[in-house]
Design a protein around this motif. Structure first.
Motif, PDB file in Angstrom:
ATOM      1  N   ILE A   8      -8.662  -1.930  -4.575  1.00  0.00           N
ATOM      2  CA  ILE A   8      -7.716  -3.187  -4.707  1.00  0.00           C
ATOM      3  C   ILE A   8      -6.257  -2.486  -4.662  1.00  0.00           C
ATOM      4  O   ILE A   8      -5.519  -3.306  -4.018  1.00  0.00           O
ATOM      5  CB  ILE A   8      -8.001  -3.863  -6.242  1.00  0.00           C
ATOM      6  N   GLY A   9      -5.843  -1.622  -5.117  1.00  0.00           N
ATOM      7  CA  GLY A   9      -4.618  -0.947  -5.236  1.00  0.00           C
ATOM      8  C   GLY A   9      -4.265  -0.730  -3.791  1.00  0.00           C
ATOM      9  O   GLY A   9      -3.114  -0.985  -3.243  1.00  0.00           O
ATOM     10  N   ARG A  10      -5.004  -0.100  -2.858  1.00  0.00           N
ATOM     11  CA  ARG A  10      -4.835   0.022  -1.639  1.00  0.00           C
ATOM     12  C   ARG A  10      -4.668  -0.994  -0.812  1.00  0.00           C
ATOM     13  O   ARG A  10      -3.954  -1.269   0.168  1.00  0.00           O
ATOM     14  CB  ARG A  10      -5.940   0.944  -1.022  1.00  0.00           C
ATOM     15  N   LYS A  11      -5.454  -2.178  -0.954  1.00  0.00           N
ATOM     16  CA  LYS A  11      -5.304  -3.256  -0.330  1.00  0.00           C
ATOM     17  C   LYS A  11      -3.965  -3.923  -0.849  1.00  0.00           C
ATOM     18  O   LYS A  11      -3.373  -4.739   0.048  1.00  0.00           O
ATOM     19  CB  LYS A  11      -6.439  -4.348  -0.795  1.00  0.00           C
ATOM     20  N   VAL A  12      -3.445  -3.685  -2.041  1.00  0.00           N
ATOM     21  CA  VAL A  12      -2.169  -4.422  -2.442  1.00  0.00           C
ATOM     22  C   VAL A  12      -1.052  -3.666  -1.408  1.00  0.00           C
ATOM     23  O   VAL A  12      -0.155  -4.394  -0.948  1.00  0.00           O
ATOM     24  CB  VAL A  12      -1.841  -4.233  -3.843  1.00  0.00           C
ATOM     25  N   VAL A  13      -1.066  -2.254  -1.452  1.00  0.00           N
ATOM     26  CA  VAL A  13      -0.214  -1.469  -0.677  1.00  0.00           C
ATOM     27  C   VAL A  13      -0.187  -1.921   0.706  1.00  0.00           C
ATOM     28  O   VAL A  13       0.693  -2.032   1.369  1.00  0.00           O
ATOM     29  CB  VAL A  13      -0.402  -0.033  -0.871  1.00  0.00           C
ATOM     30  N   MET A  14      -1.559  -2.272   1.467  1.00  0.00           N
ATOM     31  CA  MET A  14      -1.703  -2.701   2.621  1.00  0.00           C
ATOM     32  C   MET A  14      -0.864  -4.112   2.827  1.00  0.00           C
ATOM     33  O   MET A  14      -0.077  -4.383   3.963  1.00  0.00           O
ATOM     34  CB  MET A  14      -3.023  -2.655   3.128  1.00  0.00           C
ATOM     35  N   SER A  15      -1.128  -4.977   1.931  1.00  0.00           N
ATOM     36  CA  SER A  15      -0.548  -6.119   2.126  1.00  0.00           C
ATOM     37  C   SER A  15       0.884  -5.991   1.844  1.00  0.00           C
ATOM     38  O   SER A  15       1.702  -6.803   2.625  1.00  0.00           O
ATOM     39  CB  SER A  15      -1.108  -6.890   0.819  1.00  0.00           C
ATOM     40  N   VAL A  16       1.644  -5.569   0.819  1.00  0.00           N
ATOM     41  CA  VAL A  16       2.824  -5.464   0.836  1.00  0.00           C
ATOM     42  C   VAL A  16       3.691  -4.849   1.980  1.00  0.00           C
ATOM     43  O   VAL A  16       4.562  -5.296   2.419  1.00  0.00           O
ATOM     44  CB  VAL A  16       3.449  -4.693  -0.421  1.00  0.00           C
ATOM     45  N   GLY A 175      -4.305 -10.889   9.410  1.00  0.00           N
ATOM     46  CA  GLY A 175      -3.534  -9.963   8.453  1.00  0.00           C
ATOM     47  C   GLY A 175      -2.663 -10.852   7.405  1.00  0.00           C
ATOM     48  O   GLY A 175      -2.452 -10.466   6.252  1.00  0.00           O
ATOM     49  N   PHE A 176      -1.894 -11.933   8.037  1.00  0.00           N
ATOM     50  CA  PHE A 176      -0.973 -12.815   6.974  1.00  0.00           C
ATOM     51  C   PHE A 176      -1.745 -13.375   5.911  1.00  0.00           C
ATOM     52  O   PHE A 176      -1.357 -13.178   4.617  1.00  0.00           O
ATOM     53  CB  PHE A 176      -0.448 -13.745   7.956  1.00  0.00           C
ATOM     54  N   TRP A 177      -2.798 -14.269   6.172  1.00  0.00           N
ATOM     55  CA  TRP A 177      -3.514 -14.937   5.080  1.00  0.00           C
ATOM     56  C   TRP A 177      -4.404 -13.740   4.274  1.00  0.00           C
ATOM     57  O   TRP A 177      -4.379 -14.260   3.049  1.00  0.00           O
ATOM     58  CB  TRP A 177      -4.284 -15.985   5.642  1.00  0.00           C
ATOM     59  N   MET A 180      -1.717 -12.750   1.672  1.00  0.00           N
ATOM     60  CA  MET A 180      -1.579 -13.558   0.487  1.00  0.00           C
ATOM     61  C   MET A 180      -2.721 -13.717  -0.433  1.00  0.00           C
ATOM     62  O   MET A 180      -2.654 -13.844  -1.604  1.00  0.00           O
ATOM     63  CB  MET A 180      -1.447 -14.963   1.270  1.00  0.00           C
ATOM     64  N   GLN A 181      -4.008 -13.664   0.148  1.00  0.00           N
ATOM     65  CA  GLN A 181      -5.345 -13.467  -0.609  1.00  0.00           C
ATOM     66  C   GLN A 181      -5.236 -12.474  -1.571  1.00  0.00           C
ATOM     67  O   GLN A 181      -5.502 -12.518  -2.696  1.00  0.00           O
ATOM     68  CB  GLN A 181      -6.255 -13.438   0.295  1.00  0.00           C
ATOM     69  N   THR A 189      -7.571 -24.141  -1.941  1.00  0.00           N
ATOM     70  CA  THR A 189      -6.483 -25.063  -1.340  1.00  0.00           C
ATOM     71  C   THR A 189      -5.394 -24.307  -0.681  1.00  0.00           C
ATOM     72  O   THR A 189      -5.017 -24.441   0.412  1.00  0.00           O
ATOM     73  CB  THR A 189      -5.639 -25.747  -2.632  1.00  0.00           C
ATOM     74  N   TRP A 190      -4.561 -23.016  -1.556  1.00  0.00           N
ATOM     75  CA  TRP A 190      -3.732 -22.332  -0.799  1.00  0.00           C
ATOM     76  C   TRP A 190      -4.245 -21.415   0.205  1.00  0.00           C
ATOM     77  O   TRP A 190      -3.573 -21.115   1.050  1.00  0.00           O
ATOM     78  CB  TRP A 190      -3.076 -21.718  -2.025  1.00  0.00           C
ATOM     79  N   PHE A 191      -5.534 -21.008   0.063  1.00  0.00           N
ATOM     80  CA  PHE A 191      -6.134 -20.148   1.036  1.00  0.00           C
ATOM     81  C   PHE A 191      -6.012 -20.977   2.255  1.00  0.00           C
ATOM     82  O   PHE A 191      -5.445 -20.289   3.625  1.00  0.00           O
ATOM     83  CB  PHE A 191      -7.598 -19.744   0.721  1.00  0.00           C
TER      84      PHE A 191
END
Length: 231
Positions: A8-16, A175-177, A180-181, A189-191
């Motif tokens: 999860i942490g790695r995905k957060v780094v990827m997202s940011v 990658g954008f959405w 956000m996810q 709704t927001w997805f």
């Protein structure tokens, strides 16, 4: 630290890092669109961003973000492949409701990286690096307009850039959405909203880059007047 040790942490780094790079691309896209209206204004921006300390610092920061994003992409891909094991060979058709881009993010990422290396060679190397290294070049390092005109007069480069921009569109549209996810906006709704916003945003952004490439290739971009060239 969980940002580096957990999935999860790695995905957060990827997202940011991904969102940060999209913001930079937005700035870069807006900057490039200026060239469609005024070569002099575009070169003024190039001169402002040249080899000044703040531009160099920003470039190093962007390089760090890009490297971090790429490295974590490979780590997560390898991690997912290990988790699936031999099961990844069991299904040859695309599962329902799984986007093509989602299944091919690594391939798209590789195409994006190769295009980035070509772009850095064509522009960053002949502009910021040339200015920092005091290299002799055919054009002034701050003449970004002239460099774009010269580069996109070559049909081979135009084709390569079009392929690159299409790959970026597929990569970012997913990658954008996805970012956000990962960052918490994962309600139904927001997805759907973020998915629509992402596709629209990325389409407009890539259209800006594509418009510049095609405008120079077909010779409809403005020209620098003699007085501007002499300045």
């Amino acid at each position: 630290m969980w940002l580096f040790n957990s999935s999860i942490g790695r995905k957060v780094v990827m997202s940011v890092t991904g969102v940060a790079l999209i913001l930079f691309m937005t700035f870069h896209g807006v900057m490039n669109v200026v060239a469609l209206f005024s070569g002099k204004a575009y070169n003024t921006i190039c001169e402002l961003l040249g080899s000044n300390w703040y531009a160099v610092a920003a470039t190093l920061g962007l390089a760090a973000l890009a490297v971090c994003h790429i490295v974590y992409a490979f780590i997560l891909t390898a991690q997912n492949r290990r988790a699936r094991g031999s099961e990844r060979y069991a299904v040859t058709s695309r599962p329902d409701k799984v986007e093509w881009a989602s299944q091919n993010m690594l391939v798209l990422g590789i195409v994006v990286v190769l295009g980035l290396l070509l772009h850095l060679f064509n522009f960053w190397y002949n502009m910021m690096f040339a200015e920092l290294a005091h290299m002799e070049t055919a054009l002034e390092p701050t003449d970004g307009f002239g460099l774009m005109k010269e580069t996109f007069a070559n049909p081979v480069y135009v084709v390569l850039y079009v392929i690159w921009l299409v790959a970026i569109w597929f990569h970012l549209s997913h990658g954008f959405w996805s970012a956000m996810q990962t960052l918490g906006w994962n309600g139904k709704t927001w997805f759907c909203r973020w998915k629509a916003i992402g596709i629209a945003y990325v389409t407009v952004l890539m259209a800006c880059f594509l418009a510049v490439v095609l405008a120079f290739f077909f010779g409809v971009a403005p020209s620098l007047c003699p007085c501007c060239c002499a300045a």
